[in-house]
Design a protein around this motif. Structure first.
Motif, mmCIF file in Angstrom:
data_model
loop_
_atom_site.group_PDB
_atom_site.id
_atom_site.type_symbol
_atom_site.label_atom_id
_atom_site.label_comp_id
_atom_site.label_asym_id
_atom_site.label_seq_id
_atom_site.Cartn_x
_atom_site.Cartn_y
_atom_site.Cartn_z
ATOM 1 N N ASP A 1 0.860 -1.191 0.000
ATOM 2 C CA ASP A 1 0.000 0.000 0.000
ATOM 3 C C ASP A 1 0.894 1.237 0.000
ATOM 4 O O ASP A 1 1.497 1.590 1.019
ATOM 5 C CB ASP A 1 -0.908 -0.005 1.234
ATOM 6 N N SER A 2 0.973 1.894 -1.157
ATOM 7 C CA SER A 2 1.838 3.070 -1.292
ATOM 8 C C SER A 2 1.384 4.225 -0.401
ATOM 9 O O SER A 2 2.163 5.144 -0.112
ATOM 10 C CB SER A 2 1.868 3.532 -2.760
ATOM 11 N N ARG A 3 0.136 4.187 0.071
ATOM 12 C CA ARG A 3 -0.365 5.259 0.931
ATOM 13 C C ARG A 3 0.385 5.310 2.255
ATOM 14 O O ARG A 3 0.549 6.388 2.849
ATOM 15 C CB ARG A 3 -1.865 5.087 1.168
ATOM 16 N N LEU A 4 0.862 4.154 2.720
ATOM 17 C CA LEU A 4 1.645 4.141 3.960
ATOM 18 C C LEU A 4 2.918 4.972 3.809
ATOM 19 O O LEU A 4 3.311 5.692 4.731
ATOM 20 C CB LEU A 4 2.011 2.702 4.344
ATOM 21 N N ASN A 5 3.572 4.852 2.648
ATOM 22 C CA ASN A 5 4.790 5.630 2.393
ATOM 23 C C ASN A 5 4.491 7.124 2.390
ATOM 24 O O ASN A 5 5.246 7.935 2.955
ATOM 25 C CB ASN A 5 5.410 5.219 1.059
ATOM 26 N N ALA A 6 3.386 7.495 1.755
ATOM 27 C CA ALA A 6 3.006 8.912 1.695
ATOM 28 C C ALA A 6 2.685 9.454 3.083
ATOM 29 O O ALA A 6 3.080 10.575 3.436
ATOM 30 C CB ALA A 6 1.797 9.079 0.765
ATOM 31 N N LEU A 7 1.986 8.658 3.880
ATOM 32 C CA LEU A 7 1.658 9.080 5.249
ATOM 33 C C LEU A 7 2.911 9.182 6.109
ATOM 34 O O LEU A 7 3.056 10.115 6.916
ATOM 35 C CB LEU A 7 0.669 8.093 5.879
ATOM 36 N N GLN A 8 3.837 8.247 5.928
ATOM 37 C CA GLN A 8 5.050 8.243 6.746
ATOM 38 C C GLN A 8 5.913 9.467 6.488
ATOM 39 O O GLN A 8 6.595 9.959 7.403
ATOM 40 C CB GLN A 8 5.844 6.953 6.486
ATOM 41 N N GLU A 9 5.874 9.993 5.266
ATOM 42 C CA GLU A 9 6.639 11.207 4.965
ATOM 43 C C GLU A 9 6.148 12.390 5.793
ATOM 44 O O GLU A 9 6.910 13.311 6.100
ATOM 45 C CB GLU A 9 6.527 11.537 3.467
ATOM 46 N N ILE A 10 4.882 12.347 6.182
ATOM 47 C CA ILE A 10 4.305 13.417 7.003
ATOM 48 C C ILE A 10 4.424 13.098 8.491
ATOM 49 O O ILE A 10 4.845 13.932 9.293
ATOM 50 C CB ILE A 10 2.815 13.626 6.636
ATOM 51 N N VAL A 11 4.099 11.864 8.859
ATOM 52 C CA VAL A 11 4.014 11.477 10.273
ATOM 53 C C VAL A 11 5.384 11.208 10.882
ATOM 54 O O VAL A 11 5.648 11.542 12.039
ATOM 55 C CB VAL A 11 3.119 10.217 10.423
ATOM 56 N N ASN A 12 6.268 10.568 10.077
ATOM 57 C CA ASN A 12 7.592 10.179 10.564
ATOM 58 C C ASN A 12 7.490 9.361 11.869
ATOM 59 O O ASN A 12 8.148 9.641 12.867
ATOM 60 C CB ASN A 12 8.483 11.409 10.784
#
Length: 363
Positions: free
Chosen positions: A48-59
């Protein structure tokens, strides 16, 4: 959550090799029928590529994807519904699955044994499908006999069930599978699900192909058959995918870039299994943990909360929800809130795929 997608097919068509590639396992995958006797179970992460996108914000300190259970089931042969081969065991294992991935061999190779001595994708697909139909016919005939006796004794409450059994028998006798989506009544759907029919399970084909020209004729034939059965086909070079899966992450990335492949075909299989099961994903996001959660499509907010902990569902008050698109567009929770995109949802809210949520509860 315990959802299981079973890998089925004739013996020696690549099921165990596929299972090894997806799950990074090393179960036997030999060149002879019935190499697999007991079903093998593996837990795979759902890409799920959305996890990568969220992690860039949430860290977040930890990122946890959602998972799906894959089961490698022993090969089926003609006559399985009558106990041939490993038939009875095979059908019993299938009954426990929520969805099926049907592997069909579409390539010629004299060095790899075929249970019938020759490759014929349509015939091979029909063998499995007909055995599932025969097994369901037997189940329904027995059930019909029992209900007829009760109806004759004056038990009218079973009239609806008898009607549905006759409808299902008519469908199966014409060679078609049972499609629960064709039934609109919730009560009818509940009754049909109680039959535990093998042909009512969501199913898709995996065409095991090679680069050789011999693949095309069988692949085209399988696609035509699948279209008639309202089933989809995913093309996979299973042996190549097994080799790709064995590479370390950097080598795998380099290989895919060299070949111009966006993602391994195995990811498509996992995603299709997830999709065909009718599952959605929602996220919880915080500095300590970013996590994806599996949820049955159409679930209400308290049910989503219960995926995290039963106390969350029991004492559910409300959910703070942000759509994935808004979360990304406004740079996280604070930005979404400032722009009025954080919503307070109650018990009747139906969770949507990609929702990011915090739950309020009291027990």
């Amino acid at each position: 959550m315990g959802f299981k997608c079973g890998i089925v097919g004739l013996p020696n068509v690549g099921k165990s090799t596929l299972f090894n590639a997806i799950t990074q396992s090393s179960i036997p995958a030999e060149n002879f029928p019935f190499c697999t006797i007991e079903p093998n179970v593996g837990v795979v992460e759902v890409p799920d590529s959305r996890l990568n996108a969220l992690q860039e914000i949430v860290n977040a300190k930890k990122v946890i994807p959602t998972t799906l259970n894959l089961v490698d089931i022993a090969g089926l042969v003609k006559g399985a519904s009558k106990g041939e081969g490993l038939g009875n065991s095979f059908l019993s294992n299938i009954r426990e699955m929520n969805a099926l991935a049907h592997v069909v061999r579409c390539f010629e190779d004299d060095n790899i044994t075929h249970v019938d001595g020759e490759i014929n994708s349509t015939r091979d697909a029909e063998v499995i499908n007909l055995e599932l139909i025969f097994a369901d016919l037997e189940t329904l005939y027995k059930r019909k006999d029992r209900i007829e006796k009760k109806l004759r004794s004056g038990d009218k409450e079973l009239a609806s069930e008898f009607r549905l059994i006759e409808n299902c028998l008519k469908t199966l006798e014409s060679g078609d599978f049972i499609n629960i989506a064709n039934f609109s009544s919730k009560e009818d759907i509940k009754i049909i699900k109680s039959f535990q029919l093998l042909t009512a399970k969501p199913i898709f084909f995996i065409a095991n192909i090679s680069e050789a020209d011999s693949t095309q004729e069988n692949l085209i034939a399988l696609k035509e058959y699948a279209k008639k059965m309202n089933q989809e086909v995913i093309e996979v070079q299973i042996k190549l995918e097994e080799e790709i899966a064995s590479l370390d992450e950097q080598d795998k990335k380099d290989f895919l870039e060299l070949e111009g492949i966006e993602e391994p075909a195995l990811n498509k299989i996992i995603k299709k299994g997830y999709e065909i099961l009718g599952l959605d994903t929602f996220f919880t996001a915080g500095p300590n943990e970013l996590r994806a959660w599996t949820l049955k499509r159409g679930s209400l907010a308290p049910q989503a909360a219960g995926r995290i902990h039963t106390d969350f569902e029991r004492g559910f008050i409300k959910a703070e929800v942000i759509s994935f698109e808004d979360y990304i567009s406004f740079g996280g929770e604070a930005g979404s809130k400032e722009n009025g995109k954080l919503r307070l949802e109650g018990k009747e809210y139906i969770f949507k795929d990609g929702d990011i949520a915090h739950f309020k509860f009291n027990v």
